[in-house]
Design an enzyme around this catalytic site. Structure first.
Site, PDB file in Angstrom:
ATOM      1  N   SER A 228      -9.383   1.101   2.856  1.00  0.00           N
ATOM      2  CA  SER A 228      -8.672   2.103   2.014  1.00  0.00           C
ATOM      3  C   SER A 228      -7.473   1.255   1.038  1.00  0.00           C
ATOM      4  O   SER A 228      -6.931   1.920   0.178  1.00  0.00           O
ATOM      5  CB  SER A 228      -7.781   3.188   2.983  1.00  0.00           C
ATOM      6  OG  SER A 228      -6.998   2.444   4.021  1.00  0.00           O
TER       7      SER A 228
ATOM      8  N   LYS B 299       0.694  -1.054  -0.065  1.00  0.00           N
ATOM      9  CA  LYS B 299      -0.060  -0.012  -0.012  1.00  0.00           C
ATOM     10  C   LYS B 299       0.810   1.265  -0.023  1.00  0.00           C
ATOM     11  O   LYS B 299       1.945   1.295   0.665  1.00  0.00           O
ATOM     12  CB  LYS B 299      -0.896   0.077   1.257  1.00  0.00           C
ATOM     13  CG  LYS B 299      -2.137   1.204   1.469  1.00  0.00           C
ATOM     14  CD  LYS B 299      -2.888   0.593   2.590  1.00  0.00           C
ATOM     15  CE  LYS B 299      -3.848   1.743   2.888  1.00  0.00           C
ATOM     16  NZ  LYS B 299      -4.888   1.346   3.866  1.00  0.00           N
TER      17      LYS B 299
ATOM     18  N   SER C  61      -9.810  -1.445   6.748  1.00  0.00           N
ATOM     19  CA  SER C  61      -9.292  -1.398   5.341  1.00  0.00           C
ATOM     20  C   SER C  61      -8.432  -2.577   4.819  1.00  0.00           C
ATOM     21  O   SER C  61      -8.147  -2.614   3.428  1.00  0.00           O
ATOM     22  CB  SER C  61      -8.271  -0.259   5.307  1.00  0.00           C
ATOM     23  OG  SER C  61      -8.993   1.087   5.624  1.00  0.00           O
TER      24      SER C  61
END
Length: 575
Positions: free
Chosen positions: A136, A62, A160
């Site tokens: 996310s 990420k 997330s």
């Protein structure tokens, strides 16, 4: 997860080449923030020691996790900085032989559960691009679901690392706080943030997790390592949102089968059509597990505190000064959430902390002797258009079951649990702190529907389709194709059937349907399949692998190659 296991550097390089070819094939530029040059990753793969535990695997991280040589943006180009070294967790994985492909897109500053709040573009769902991917950690989940990487790192503060797993049909492992280091991770809420792992199967996720959690963890400045003596002090003196490990340890485990707490669906609030039935089906799918009733109310009430209470002020503490300066690449929804926290009074935090402590005590009492709590991972799956129309309401709804997990200091594991309307449906197991291994063991007892790719006489409307429907099968993907690595033959059988064969070269995509049926139904079907047909692994166009009808080599004697037709129906239509 692919490994070298004696195949040497050539296999690792080939895996890298496959990944870049897959990136070009799927054409999803919004998944990535920064990709390493292919020649660089090939050279790294060629030099990997094949004896390392993750040799021959690829991963992505990420974009709020540091990777030396790539900018850390947290989804905001103007925030970007060049990290001096890899985040600790990235360094561990690379030292274990996994090759890093690049950094992935996310909801800006890890604020969101939709995957659309990014100047790099909204990350579309891996299976249905009209739906959100979940956030996310959107790019990481989609990179795994599309078969580009073997596993990927996300982060999880409010869900997330789990919601994107559910929406894309993969596994999301959210460990107990402190088991995986967060050094080199841009914080969202530092006292809650966890690094998570996505993979297409639980063994793959667990294998990466074992490497990530192998070394002692140095606690972040905001909170000591989970289970340490200092953690209890933080819970009692500073009022940490998570509290001490002792508060969630629960009673000593009574001998016997695993025990899973399952709430009634009418206590879960509104769910998307078909989701209540899918949840009840998942609960019935456990093998040799004792199911216990539970009132989920304290879990749901605590979920509201994460964004509607004072705990959101920690997001302002993390990046508020930067956001306050303004900037053309700030997502307006994210900026609004963060800036709204600036005006929260200190007394509100103390009041919310007291409320949370009461809810935590009630939740753990309700959990009782259960080893895990089963919940839907999310209450529904919105489209891109629905999120665009109501960005705050649509996002808030998605955290109904996930928001309270880190506030309560719990471990979590999100796993696929079939499909609804042709799209993935997922469930989540929650456990007390340090119950990570227990959750994995409980998840392994789930006997969920299996997917089967059919190519010929078992297709809808064909003479043997009844063999599927009589065994409780349902059609989940009406039309797709295999990867471009197969040939199709008309076999001299009665009734006429085709034979699907994987080939090293000269292959083509072949039309298939994907059905879902209970494991016992698949076993019963296998027992009645006549040679030369068999069940084997079939790679689909999206890079996923499912069980499917294939043909053994001896069955090709006297068969006619019909690959050029692209599928059995087209061949029949051609006469």
């Amino acid at each position: 997860m692919t490994t070298q296991d004696g195949c040497g550097a050539a296999a690792a390089v080939d895996r890298v080449q496959q990944a870049y070819a897959r990136i070009a094939e799927v054409d999803r530029p919004e998944v990535w923030i920064a990709l390493r040059p292919q020649e660089e990753t090939e050279a790294e793969a060629a030099a990997i020691d094949p004896a390392l535990p993750l040799a021959g695997t690829l991963f992505a991280v990420k974009g709020n996790i540091d990777v030396a040589g790539l900018p850390t943006t947290a989804g905001c180009p103007s925030y970007a900085y060049p990290p001096e070294r890899d985040a600790e967790v990235v360094a561990r994985l690379r030292a274990a032989g996994s090759v890093l492909l690049g950094t992935t897109n996310l909801d800006q500053f890890a604020t969101g559960l939709v995957g659309t709040r990014s100047p790099y573009g909204a990350v579309r769902n891996a299976l249905d691009p009209s739906y959100v991917s979940g956030g996310s950690s959107s790019g990481s989940a989609v990179a795994v679901a599309l078969g580009i990487v073997d596993f990927a790192l996300g982060t999880d503060t409010a869900g997330s690392g789990r919601v994107p797993a559910a929406f894309n049909g993969i596994v999301g492992l959210k460990p107990t706080y402190g088991l995986i280091p967060t050094e080199g991770v841009v914080p969202a809420c530092e006292s809650l943030d966890c690094v998570t792992v996505f993979a297409r199967s639980l063994p793959e996720a667990r294998r990466a997790f074992a490497v990530m959690a192998a070394a002692p963890v140095t606690a972040s400045p905001g909170r000591p390592a989970a289970g340490s003596a200092g953690e209890a002090a933080v819970g009692s003196v500073l009022g940490s949102a998570v509290g001490s490990a002792g508060e969630v340890a629960g009673p000593p485990r009574r001998p016997g089968p695993w025990r899973v707490a399952v709430p009634a669906v009418d206590a879960l609030g509104e769910l998307d059509p078909g989701w209540a039935t899918a949840f009840e089906r998942a609960a019935r799918s456990f093998r040799d597990v004792e199911l216990l009733p539970i009132d989920p109310a304290p879990f749901l009430r605590a979920a509201d505190l994460l964004y509607q209470g004072a705990f959101v002020a920690e997001r302002y503490h993390a990046v508020g000064e930067f956001v306050a300066k303004g900037g053309p690449d700030l997502d307006p929804t994210v900026a609004g959430i963060i800036m709204s926290a600036a005006a929260l009074p200190a007394h509100r935090l103390f009041a919310d902390r007291e409320t949370l402590a009461g809810l935590r005590a009630q939740a753990m009492a309700n959990l009782g002797e259960a080893d895990a709590l089963l919940l839907p991972t999310a209450p529904g799956h919105p489209t891109l258009a629905e999120v665009a129309a109501e960005p705050l309401a649509a996002n808030s709804r998605l955290g109904r079951f996930t928001n309270s997990t880190n506030l309560f200091g719990m471990s979590a594991l999100a796993v696929p649990a079939g499909t609804v309307g042709g799209r993935p449906f997922g469930v989540m197991l929650l456990g007390r702190a340090h119950a990570d291994d227990h959750l994995a063991a409980v998840a392994e007892t789930l006997s969920l529907p299996l997917r089967l790719a059919v190519v010929g006489a078992h297709l809808s409307g064909q003479p043997l389709n009844h063999q599927l429907t009589e065994r409780g099968a349902s059609l989940v993907v009406t039309t797709t194709t295999t990867a471009s690595a197969y040939r199709l033959y008309a076999l001299p059988t009665t009734p006429p059937k085709p034979g699907l064969v994987r080939t090293a070269e000269g292959g083509a995509p072949i039309e298939v349907e994907v059905w879902e049926l209970p494991p016992d139904g698949l076993g019963d079907l296998l027992a009645g399949i006549p040679r030369p047909l068999a069940l084997g692994q079939v790679e689909l166009a999206d890079g996923s692998t499912v069980t499917g009808f294939v043909c053994t080599p001896e069955g090709l004697a006297g068969a006619t190659d019909i690959t050029a037709h692209g599928g059995w129906r087209a061949y029949l239509a051609a006469g």
